[in-house]
Design an enzyme around this catalytic site. Structure first.
Site, short mmCIF file in Angstrom:
data_model
loop_
_atom_site.label_atom_id
_atom_site.label_comp_id
_atom_site.label_asym_id
_atom_site.label_seq_id
_atom_site.Cartn_x
_atom_site.Cartn_y
_atom_site.Cartn_z
CD GLU A 296 84.31 15.38 -32.35
OE1 GLU A 296 84.39 14.14 -32.32
OE2 GLU A 296 84.00 16.05 -31.35
CB ALA A 297 83.97 22.32 -32.69
N GLY A 298 86.28 22.92 -34.80
CA GLY A 298 87.15 23.92 -35.43
C GLY A 298 87.01 23.92 -36.94
CD GLU B 260 106.91 28.32 -30.84
OE1 GLU B 260 106.57 28.34 -32.02
OE2 GLU B 260 106.46 29.10 -29.98
CD GLU C 63 101.42 34.27 -32.74
OE1 GLU C 63 102.18 33.33 -33.06
OE2 GLU C 63 101.11 34.53 -31.57
N GLY D 54 84.92 22.60 -28.16
CA GLY D 54 84.92 21.31 -28.85
C GLY D 54 86.28 21.03 -29.45
CG PHE D 55 87.69 17.37 -29.34
CD1 PHE D 55 88.61 17.77 -28.38
CD2 PHE D 55 86.75 16.42 -29.00
CE1 PHE D 55 88.58 17.23 -27.09
CE2 PHE D 55 86.70 15.88 -27.72
CZ PHE D 55 87.62 16.28 -26.77
N GLY D 56 89.11 20.16 -32.51
CA GLY D 56 89.46 20.72 -33.82
C GLY D 56 88.73 20.10 -34.99
CE LYS E 49 88.18 24.50 -31.73
NZ LYS E 49 88.76 24.01 -30.46
CB CYS F 207 103.90 32.74 -29.99
SG CYS F 207 102.39 31.80 -29.81
#
Lengths: 124, 498
Positions: B215-217, B394, B255, B211-213, B181, B294
C-alpha cells in the site's frame, strides 16, 4: 501419480480467493530468500512481479503459479513446501500483508518414494 | 538494573514537511511489542496519497536544502547527533520495546553508532572536493557534485533507528530530501527519533511515512518524481524494487542479506590466551542481536583438528549467556522482533533436525518468566554440512550451523559455497593464512580477527545476491548525488569546423 512439490492449505486457498476478489486480478507466488522477511512465499498480481527467465516453476497452488530463483531451488529441491496462512505482520510487498496475515512455507523432507516420483521441472 | 516499560502515545501520525500529519484516509494499524506480545500503540496506515504528500513536501524542502551550504548542512547533522545524544536513554528504551532487543545493546551499540553516523557525514562533507583537470592549455574540466532531489528509503526492522541513520545521514548530507518508510514490525522508534530532532531539522528534509509494503512501499518505489531508492530486506522485494526503479530509470541501493561464514583456523588454539578467548567470543557473536543481523556469522567453519576442544569451550561460553528480561541491563539476548520471525526460526530448527543435523545446544523457545508471551529463542547450534538448508538459507535468528574443514582450500570452498556475500569472519594467528582467506572469500566485508564491528568510514555492502552498493562510508555520498562535468574552453578561436 507424481508428487507435487508445492501445495497449499484450505486456509491459504481461501485467502487467495479473497485477494483475487479484492484486487480483481490473477495472482502468482515467488519464494523469497535473504534477511528480514526472507524465506517467505510472496503473493503478487500476475504481471506485477517480473518472473526471471531462469526462475523455476515449482507448480501451482489454487490456480496460482509458484516460482523460486534457480539458486534457491538448488538447495530447496529436497523439501516439499506447504503454503499456509498465519496471523502476522510482514514488511514485504506481498498482497496479504495489509490483512494482518502472512503466507508461510512449511517444509518437510520428501520420502524416498515421493522423491522418485516428483513432478518434472523445466529448467533452462 | 532493569528499566520499566516506556510510555507511548495512543496514536502516531506521519512526519511530513516538518509536521505530524494524519494519514489521508484516516486508517491506522496496531503496533505490538515482541517482548510482551501486547499492542503498544497505533500507527498511520498510509497509502499512495500520503506518499504523494511526502514527496511533494520533500521537494518543497529541497528548494532550500538542495542549495544549503555544506557548512550549514554539516551543522544540522551535528545538531541532530547532539539531540540524539541528549535523548540516548529514552530512544534506546523505545528501540528495545519496539524491536525486542536487549537494552544493553541499544544503549551501547544502536544509539551510539547512530549518533556517530550523523557526525561522520557532518565531517566528511566539509573536507571533500570535486576535481579540476587541465585537459589542455585552454580547456578545463570540473567535476562537481549536485544532489539528486527527493530519494526514497525503505528500511528493515532489525536495527530500526541505526538502519535509518545509515541511509538518512549520507542522503541529507549530500543535499537530498528523503521520504523514508520504516518496517511495519517496528514503526515507532523512528517516530520518537523524529520527535527528538524535529526542531533542529528544516521542514521537508526528512519525511517519515508508515504503512504496508503493497500500500505504501510500492507507490513510494514507483513515484515518478523519486530520484533514487534504497532498500534493505529480502531478495524478492529487492528484485521488485529494482524492477520498479527501471520504470523511472533511477538508481537503487540494495542490501539483501547473507549467510556469512566465520572461519576458525587451528592456530587460534596454539595458546590459551586473550586472543583465543576473543576467538571464542567471535564465534558466539552469532547470538548478537538474537541473530537478526544481515551479517550474522551464521556458518562457523572450524578446522577439524581443533573442532572438539574449541567447541567444548564455545558451548561453555554459550551456557553463560544471560537471557531473560531485555529491559535488564545484564541481559545479553532479548526477544526476536516479531512472532512471525519467532515461528520462522523454530521452523528452521525443525528443518535442521529433519535434515539430520546434530543439535549441540539449544533448539527450543526460551521461557522468560516476566514475559510468558514474548518471542524468545535459545541460542542454538547445529553441526552438519554446507549443503543443508540451514547452511544455505538465512534464518535470521540465533541459530548457528557448524561444519569442519581439513585445510585452508576447503575452508575457502565452503565459505564461498553460498549465494550471498555480505560478511565473513577469519580467525588465525598466521599472516599468510589471513591474507589468503581475506582475499579469497567473496564478501563485501571480511572481519579479520574480529566480528560485528560497524564503525563509520569502513564500507559495508554485498557481493553476489547480497545486494548492490555500499554504506557507512563517504563513498556513499556519490550514491546520493550526480556528478556534473563543466567543460570550459578559454580558447578565443572557433573550432574551424563550419
Amino acid at each position: 501419480m507424481s508428487t507435487k512439490r508445492v501445495e497449499s492449505t484450505e486456509a491459504a486457498n481461501s485467502i487467495i480467493d479473497q485477494l483475487r476478489k479484492e484486487h480483481e486480478c490473477e495472482l502468482m507466488f515467488h519464494q523469497s530468500g535473504g534477511c528480514c522477511d526472507g524465506s517467505a512465499p510472496m503473493c503478487f498480481e500476475v504481471g506485477d512481479f517480473m518472473i526471471g527467465s531462469r526462475d523455476v516453476k515449482m507448480g501451482e497452488i489454487h490456480g496460482c503459479e509458484f516460482f523460486m530463483s534457480p539458486e534457491q531451488f538448488e538447495y530447496m529441491q529436497g523439501t516439499h513446501l506447504t503454503i499456509d496462512i498465519v496471523k502476522g505482520r510482514g514488511s514485504s510487498f506481498s498482497l496479504e500483508i495489509p490483512l494482518g496475515l502472512r503466507f508461510i512455507a512449511i517444509s518437510r523432507l520428501y520420502t524416498d518414494e515421493e522423491y522418485k516420483n516428483l513432478e518434472p521441472i523445466e529448467i533452462d | 538494573m532493569a528499566y520499566t516499560k516506556p510510555e507511548f502515545k495512543a496514536q502516531y501520525e506521519n512526519f511530513i514537511g516538518g509536521e505530524w500529519i494524519a494519514p489521508v484516509d484516516g486508517k491506522y494499524f496496531e503496533a505490538s511489542s515482541p517482548i510482551d506480545g501486547k499492542v503498544m500503540t497505533k500507527v498511520a496506515q498510509s497509502n499512495k496519497k500520503d506518499i504523494a504528500l511526502a514527496v511533494e513536501a520533500g521537494y518543497k524542502g529541497f528548494e532550500t536544502w538542495g542549495k544549503t551550504s555544506v557548512t550549514e548542512r554539516s551543522r544540522v547533522l551535528n545538531a541532530i547527533a547532539d539531540k540524539l545524544e541528549e535523548n540516548l536513554e529514552k530512544l534506546a528504551l523505545a528501540e528495545t520495546w519496539d524491536n525486542g532487543k536487549a537494552i544493553r545493546e541499544t544503549i551501547n551499540a544502536d544509539l551510539p553508532l547512530t549518533i556517530d553516523h550523523f557526525r561522520y557525514f557532518a565531517s566528511v562533507i566539509r573536507a571533500e572536493s570535486g576535481t579540476v583537470s587541465d585537459l589542455d592549455a585552454n580547456t578545463v574540466s570540473q567535476e562537481v557534485h549536485e544532489p539528486l532531489g527527493v530519494v526514497g528509503q525503505i528500511i528493515p526492522w532489525n536495527f530500526p533507528i541505526l538502519m535509518a541513520a545509515w541511509k538518512l545521514a549520507p542522503a541529507i548530507a549530500a543535499g537530498n530530501c528523503v521520504v523514508l518508510k520504516p518496517a511495519e514490525q517496528t514503526p515507532i522508534s523512528i517516530l520518537i527519533m523524529m520527535e527528538v530532532i524535529a526542531d533542529v531539522l528544516p521542514a521537508g528534509v526528512i519525511n517519515i511515512v508508515n504503512g504496508f509494503g503493497p500500500e505504501a512501499g510500492k507507490p513510494l518505489a514507483l513515484h515518478p518524481d523519486l530520484k533514487k531508492i534504497g532498500f534493505t530486506g529480502e531478495t524478492t522485494t529487492g528484485k521488485l524494487i529494482m524492477q520498479y526503479a527501471s520504470e523511472n530509470i533511477i538508481p537503487v541501493t540494495l542490501e539483501l542479506g547473507g549467510k556469512s561464514p566465520n572461519v576458525f583456523m587451528e592456530s587460534i588454539m596454539d595458546k590459551d590466551d586473550a586472543f583465543f578467548d576473543k576467538a571464542i567470543e567471535g564465534l558466539v557473536l552469532f547470538a548478537f542481536n538474537q541473530g537478526e543481523v544481515c551479517t550474522c556469522p551464521s556458518r562457523a567453519l572450524i578446522q577439524e583438528s581443533i573442532y572438539e576442544p574449541f567447541m567444548a569451550r564455545v558451548l561453555e561460553r554459550i551456557k553463560a549467556i544471560k537471557r531473560g528480561n531485555p529491559l535488564d541491563t545484564e541481559c545479553m539476548m532479548g526477544a526476536q522482533a516479531s512472532n512471525d520471525q519467532y515461528e520462522k526460526i523454530l521452523h528452521y530448527i525443525d528443518i535442521g533436525t529433519a535434515e539430520g543435523a546434530e543439535l549441540l545446544i539449544g533448539g527450543n523457545k526460551e521461557e522468560v518468566a516476566e514475559y510468558p508471551d514474548g518471542c524468545f529463542i535459545q541460542p542454538t547450534i547445529f553441526k552438519g554440512n554446507n549443503k543443508m538448508r540451514i547452511f544455505q538459507e538465512e534464518i535470521f535468528g540465533p541459530v548457528l550451523s557448524v561444519a569442519t574443514f581439513k585445510d585452508i582450500d576447503e575452508a575457502i570452498e565452503i565459505a564461498n559455497d553460498t549465494i550471498y556475500g555480505l560478511g565473513a569472519g577469519v580467525w588465525t594467528r598466521d599472516v599468510h593464512e589471513m591474507q589468503k582467506l581475506t582475499r579469497s572469500i567473496e564478501a563485501g566485508r571480511v572481519w579479520a580477527n574480529c566480528y560485528h564491528a560497524y564503525p563509520s568510514h569502513a564500507s559495508f555492502g554485498g557481493y553476489k545476491k547480497s545486494g548492490i552498493g555500499r554504506e557507512t562510508h563517504m563513498m556513499m555520498l556519490n550514491n546520493y548525488r550526480h556528478t556534473k562535468n563543466i567543460l570550459t574552453s578559454y580558447d578565443e578561436n572557433a573550432l574551424g569546423f563550419f
